[in-house]
Scaffold this active site. Sequence first.
Site, short mmCIF file in Angstrom:
data_model
loop_
_atom_site.label_atom_id
_atom_site.label_comp_id
_atom_site.label_asym_id
_atom_site.label_seq_id
_atom_site.Cartn_x
_atom_site.Cartn_y
_atom_site.Cartn_z
N LYS A 50 20.18 28.31 68.67
CA LYS A 50 20.17 29.59 69.40
C LYS A 50 21.57 30.20 69.44
CE LYS A 50 16.17 28.09 71.93
NZ LYS A 50 15.55 27.46 73.09
N GLN A 94 16.94 25.65 78.74
CA GLN A 94 16.37 24.83 77.66
C GLN A 94 15.46 23.75 78.26
OE1 GLN A 94 16.70 25.32 74.26
NE2 GLN A 94 15.15 23.72 74.12
N ASP A 117 12.86 34.29 77.74
CA ASP A 117 11.89 33.34 77.19
C ASP A 117 10.48 33.70 77.66
OD1 ASP A 117 12.74 31.50 75.36
OD2 ASP A 117 13.38 29.99 76.83
#
Length: 278
Positions: A50, A94, A117
Amino acid sequence: MQILDGKLVAAKTREQLRKELEEINAIDKVGLAVILVGDDPASKVYVRNKINACAEVGIKSTLVALPGDTTEEELYAAIDKLNKDDSVHGIILQLPIPKHLDEYKFVNAIDESKDVDGNGYEQKGKLWVGKPEFIPCTPSGVMRILDFYNIPLEGKNAVVVGRSNLVGKPLAQLLMNRNCTVTICHSRTKDLDKVCASADVLCVAIGKAKFVTKNMVKDGAVVVDVGMDRDENGKLCGDVDFEDVKEKCSYITPVPGGVGPMTVTMLMDNTVKAYKNR
Ligand code: NAP
């Protein structure tokens, strides 16, 4: 059979983002913060991908690496600080996080306007009522591939195998929003073979190497393989037995090179969107 080349779609999408970011960067910066708790090796690789993707397209990334024994208060404080930081437009936590921390509590602590996300309840709710803002990156990557290849969806029978909150459920919702008739299957589905074989568009996200074989695929079906598994030789493969089904379908995403490259790309796309929305 035609390959749905996710690598190509990802490269084109990133190219477009790079151009857009070049203009933005002349006057401002788009910021993405990535929170990593603990030292799970797979998570470290995903985070590195990322951060690298940010550098490639021109997003300023910030890695907030916290130890595995981070307390609830410490994680809340880290998220709160990023929520209040105007130079941060997107925040991702994460997953997975260490077991003593409740994943949903913290995913939902991220400000809705920075939840790139799309994992918080607000973003999921928006998707559910057909007004998506930040769509979870893997399913949105699938839709981007299908659209790139002009795959008709309206009125088609779509079967989604897998009902995870990250992939299966949002993908089913997206397909329904596009007027597919959607069936969601899972580990308790009866006659899975037959249900799959009824699909015009078959999407598989179960995490079982080469599970879908040609008896489960309708002639001419579009097959989307989200799986990222290892075969008996440790080689990366999907949930679909590519070699077995390839002659039966009209289009198929390979693994690697299908859905995988789209996930991080759509995170970049969502981050730019968050910047524009601010
Ligand atoms: P997950 O959370 O483990 O969910 C798996 C789903 O598959 C569950 O709903 C489960 O049913 C269902 N399932 C398992 N075995 C089944 C079977 N034999 N028949 C029918 N359904 C079955 O997995 P996930 O996070 O959605 O990920 C799925 C796959 O996609 C994995 O290979 C993962 O690595 C991959 N993935 C790839 C990307 C990418 O960027 N390409 C991103 C995310 C995930 P129950 O609900 O009944 O248990």
